[in-house]
Motif scaffolding. Sequence first.
Motif, short mmCIF file in Angstrom:
data_model
loop_
_atom_site.label_atom_id
_atom_site.label_comp_id
_atom_site.label_asym_id
_atom_site.label_seq_id
_atom_site.Cartn_x
_atom_site.Cartn_y
_atom_site.Cartn_z
N MET A 1 0.93 -1.33 0.05
CA MET A 1 -0.10 0.00 0.18
C MET A 1 0.97 1.28 -0.06
O MET A 1 0.28 2.42 -0.20
CB MET A 1 -0.86 -0.16 1.13
CG MET A 1 -2.10 0.92 1.08
SD MET A 1 -3.56 0.91 2.49
CE MET A 1 -2.46 1.60 3.71
N LEU A 4 0.39 4.96 -1.95
CA LEU A 4 -1.09 4.86 -2.32
C LEU A 4 -1.77 6.33 -1.85
O LEU A 4 -2.55 6.75 -2.87
CB LEU A 4 -1.97 3.95 -1.65
CG LEU A 4 -3.53 3.99 -2.06
CD1 LEU A 4 -3.64 3.58 -3.50
CD2 LEU A 4 -3.98 2.94 -1.09
N TYR A 5 -1.36 7.23 -1.01
CA TYR A 5 -1.86 8.31 -0.55
C TYR A 5 -0.86 9.10 0.14
O TYR A 5 0.17 8.62 0.62
CB TYR A 5 -3.14 8.06 0.07
CG TYR A 5 -2.97 7.54 1.73
CD1 TYR A 5 -2.69 8.40 2.84
CD2 TYR A 5 -2.81 6.16 1.78
CE1 TYR A 5 -2.39 7.86 4.08
CE2 TYR A 5 -2.59 5.59 2.85
CZ TYR A 5 -2.28 6.41 3.93
OH TYR A 5 -2.28 5.89 5.10
N ILE A 30 -2.30 -1.15 -6.67
CA ILE A 30 -3.66 -1.32 -6.18
C ILE A 30 -4.76 -0.93 -7.24
O ILE A 30 -5.71 -1.58 -7.51
CB ILE A 30 -3.97 -0.57 -4.93
CG1 ILE A 30 -3.14 -0.70 -3.62
CG2 ILE A 30 -5.53 -0.35 -4.56
CD1 ILE A 30 -3.40 -2.30 -2.97
N LEU A 41 -10.70 2.25 -5.56
CA LEU A 41 -9.95 1.89 -4.33
C LEU A 41 -11.16 0.62 -3.68
O LEU A 41 -12.31 1.15 -3.34
CB LEU A 41 -10.23 3.15 -3.52
CG LEU A 41 -9.47 2.87 -2.14
CD1 LEU A 41 -7.86 2.76 -2.53
CD2 LEU A 41 -9.55 4.08 -1.23
N LEU A 45 -9.68 -1.23 1.62
CA LEU A 45 -8.56 -0.21 1.93
C LEU A 45 -9.23 1.12 2.44
O LEU A 45 -8.51 1.73 3.13
CB LEU A 45 -8.09 0.05 0.53
CG LEU A 45 -6.84 -0.87 0.15
CD1 LEU A 45 -6.22 -0.78 -1.40
CD2 LEU A 45 -5.77 -1.04 1.31
N HIS A 46 -10.44 1.32 2.27
CA HIS A 46 -10.88 2.56 3.06
C HIS A 46 -10.80 2.31 4.76
O HIS A 46 -10.44 3.00 5.63
CB HIS A 46 -12.68 2.69 3.06
CG HIS A 46 -13.11 2.80 1.77
ND1 HIS A 46 -14.08 3.54 1.47
CD2 HIS A 46 -12.78 2.24 0.28
CE1 HIS A 46 -14.44 3.48 0.04
NE2 HIS A 46 -13.48 2.93 -0.47
N ASP A 48 -8.50 -0.01 5.98
CA ASP A 48 -7.05 -0.02 6.12
C ASP A 48 -6.37 1.23 6.34
O ASP A 48 -5.67 1.48 7.08
CB ASP A 48 -6.50 -0.87 5.07
CG ASP A 48 -5.00 -1.35 5.46
OD1 ASP A 48 -4.99 -2.25 6.56
OD2 ASP A 48 -4.06 -1.11 4.75
N ILE A 49 -6.92 1.96 5.56
CA ILE A 49 -6.16 3.59 5.62
C ILE A 49 -6.66 3.92 6.95
O ILE A 49 -5.82 4.86 7.45
CB ILE A 49 -6.77 4.66 4.30
CG1 ILE A 49 -5.87 3.81 3.19
CG2 ILE A 49 -6.44 5.66 4.41
CD1 ILE A 49 -6.64 4.50 1.81
N LYS A 52 -4.54 2.81 9.70
CA LYS A 52 -3.19 3.21 9.63
C LYS A 52 -3.18 4.83 10.02
O LYS A 52 -2.21 5.40 10.88
CB LYS A 52 -2.62 2.91 8.05
CG LYS A 52 -2.14 1.83 7.89
CD LYS A 52 -1.72 1.70 6.68
CE LYS A 52 -1.27 0.23 6.30
NZ LYS A 52 -1.00 -0.85 7.24
#
Length: 106
Positions: A1, A4-5, A30, A41, A45-46, A48-49, A52
């Motif tokens: 990941m 990714l952002y 991804i 997306l 992952l919404h 998971d982000i 994090k």
Amino acid sequence: MEGLYHILDSKVSESLIEYEIQLTDEKHPIFQAHFPNNHLLPGFLHIDIASKLLDKELSKITKAKFLQAILPLDKILFIIEKKEQNYKIITKKDNKKCSEFIFVTR
């Protein structure tokens, strides 16, 4: 990941934490995997982000709704409300709700 952002802004108040992030472009692995001709997306992952951003380990999801697609280069606002061991998280883009979920930390 990785990559990714990136975080554009963060705000912390007594009852809420907000993070604004910007996603990378469609060349990220991804987006290449999900879906090759319609880059989105993935819903997981919404979550998971958010995990994090909070630096918290997820124990379980008690509710999750995915309402609007999040695409490469989108700016996304994560609105996080803590309630004991639970976090209610709403994601928005262009002031429209994309997802809402509640997760419990360990």
